[in-house]
Design an enzyme around this catalytic site. Sequence first.
Site, PDB file in Angstrom:
ATOM      1  N   LYS A 165       0.830  -1.202   0.000  1.00 22.61           N
ATOM      2  CA  LYS A 165       0.000   0.000   0.000  1.00 22.61           C
ATOM      3  C   LYS A 165       0.867   1.256   0.000  1.00 22.61           C
ATOM      4  O   LYS A 165       0.791   2.117   0.882  1.00 22.61           O
ATOM      5  CB  LYS A 165      -0.942  -0.020   1.205  1.00 22.61           C
ATOM      6  CG  LYS A 165      -1.890  -1.207   1.196  1.00 22.61           C
ATOM      7  CD  LYS A 165      -2.742  -1.228  -0.042  1.00 22.61           C
ATOM      8  CE  LYS A 165      -2.972  -2.594  -0.612  1.00 22.61           C
ATOM      9  NZ  LYS A 165      -3.677  -2.562  -1.896  1.00 22.61           N
ATOM     10  N   ASP A 228      -7.751  -0.088  -5.614  1.00 18.38           N
ATOM     11  CA  ASP A 228      -6.445   0.493  -5.892  1.00 18.38           C
ATOM     12  C   ASP A 228      -6.514   1.503  -7.034  1.00 18.38           C
ATOM     13  O   ASP A 228      -6.057   2.645  -6.883  1.00 18.38           O
ATOM     14  CB  ASP A 228      -5.453  -0.620  -6.236  1.00 18.38           C
ATOM     15  CG  ASP A 228      -4.037  -0.102  -6.404  1.00 18.38           C
ATOM     16  OD1 ASP A 228      -3.459   0.342  -5.402  1.00 18.38           O
ATOM     17  OD2 ASP A 228      -3.517  -0.143  -7.525  1.00 18.38           O
ATOM     18  N   GLU A 232      -6.154   5.631  -6.410  1.00 15.70           N
ATOM     19  CA  GLU A 232      -5.148   6.482  -7.059  1.00 15.70           C
ATOM     20  C   GLU A 232      -5.787   7.720  -7.679  1.00 15.70           C
ATOM     21  O   GLU A 232      -5.219   8.809  -7.658  1.00 15.70           O
ATOM     22  CB  GLU A 232      -4.438   5.692  -8.155  1.00 15.70           C
ATOM     23  CG  GLU A 232      -3.570   4.561  -7.650  1.00 15.70           C
ATOM     24  CD  GLU A 232      -3.161   3.618  -8.765  1.00 15.70           C
ATOM     25  OE1 GLU A 232      -2.280   2.774  -8.519  1.00 15.70           O
ATOM     26  OE2 GLU A 232      -3.714   3.714  -9.888  1.00 15.70           O
TER      27      GLU A 232
END
Length: 493
Positions: A165, A228, A232
């Site tokens: 992470k 994910d 972002e």
Amino acid sequence: MSFSSKVFQTRTVKMADREETIVAGGRNLFPLLPKAFDGIKQIGVIGWSSQGPAQAQNLRESLEGTGIKVKVGLREGSSSMKEAEAVGFTKANGTLGDMYDVIRESDMSLLLISDAAFAENYKQIFAAFRPGSTLGLSHGFLLSHLQAQGEDFPKNINVIAVCPKGMGPSVRRLYEQGREVNGAGINASFAVHQDVNGKATDYALGWSVALGSPYTFETTLESEYRSDIFGERGILLGAVHGIAESLYARYVGNGMGKDDAYLNTSESITGPISKTISRSGLKAVYDELDDKEKAAFRKAYNASYHPCREILEEIYDDVASGNEVRSVIQATRRHGTYPMGKIDSTDMWVVGEKVRANTERNYAPLNPETAGVYMACMMAQVDLLKDHGHPYSEIANESIIEAVDSLNPYMDYKGVSYMVDNCSTTARLGARKWAARFDYILKQQAFPAIDESAAKGQTPFDKFLSNNIHEVLKVCAELRPSVDIAVVPTRRG
């Protein structure tokens, strides 16, 4: 979520109203790695972009003396070969070779190449895997692409994922700090997508421990890529960029000096806001404010939550539908002709370069309006992921911990372009695409609401103090020592 291990001791932790099984890492577990990697004599690390250098070096160091070789595989003639050689992976010592040869000869190959390379070459890559070997991923992008093509992984291999992470440089820097502080590192999720020999879970856990992860939690490959790629574009990169730009323009427009405007936006986020969240949690930011500042925070929070949530919902839908992955592939092809330019040439980041050059400066003030806008977007992301059923560990890491502990320190060091462009191509493209959307919606909706007190009746702050994420962060904090990434020599403050 629950899993078992034949090698590592697992722990059941209470995450608010749910329970999750985790493995708490640390260098004390390194002696267990040969058992975790039972049957594996060589691990291939394929690719040398954001994650490749960190993972190859961390694995090599963790497995030193075990007899398990770590070998880097790159395209023959790649410019990255010189970079790999510079840190000791060479053809002469048998730890560097052609990517397809390395896959064919390795028992476990970690595919850390760019997402565009996956999309173009996955059939040839799959063909190089021997039956019974293990394919490792640190990102679920490939699954999304395969789903869009109506295809799947070969059925005769293990398919696992370990997803740190944080960006690759953070994975390496905190691992290095772990030599002095056991347990320092970047948290990671893991997923077992296919298990053909009954060993895939321990392979994944061993991989995560060897990277230096303080704690490893379970997810699925699909849940990982959704959170994910979404994260972002949200608060981790795209949103924080748009928030900082919009607030800087607002403060300068209201008469604040440019240096002060930078200190009260980007520096406030990367300094006191991030530091306080990292060490003491989200509510501690609010608690540090006086009564007048708390009122300003609440006003900004209430005005910003719903506009940010609107953009975040759109991003999540685009990721879940495969649209975002398709846009990345298309954009990557375009950027072969039109490379991505830098994103820190606007007035704000030019001013910021001058401000950051003053090494004697103290940390910026905790600006209540900046904190209210930033944390409203962060909490909107938390709530959205919770509504979509993601594990709490994944929510906390993809929305908060990765932001304040891994990414924001790089923006603090050299600006937004340095932060974004140390990440994958997928992340870089997403940040560039969505930052402008956050900038626009805040200027059009949130800031007028603040100025006109039009946020009455919108009370998302009422749910902020009682949100389950505060309990989750307390548990997360207990699983990892409080160590700041040593990006540069420590600043005063």
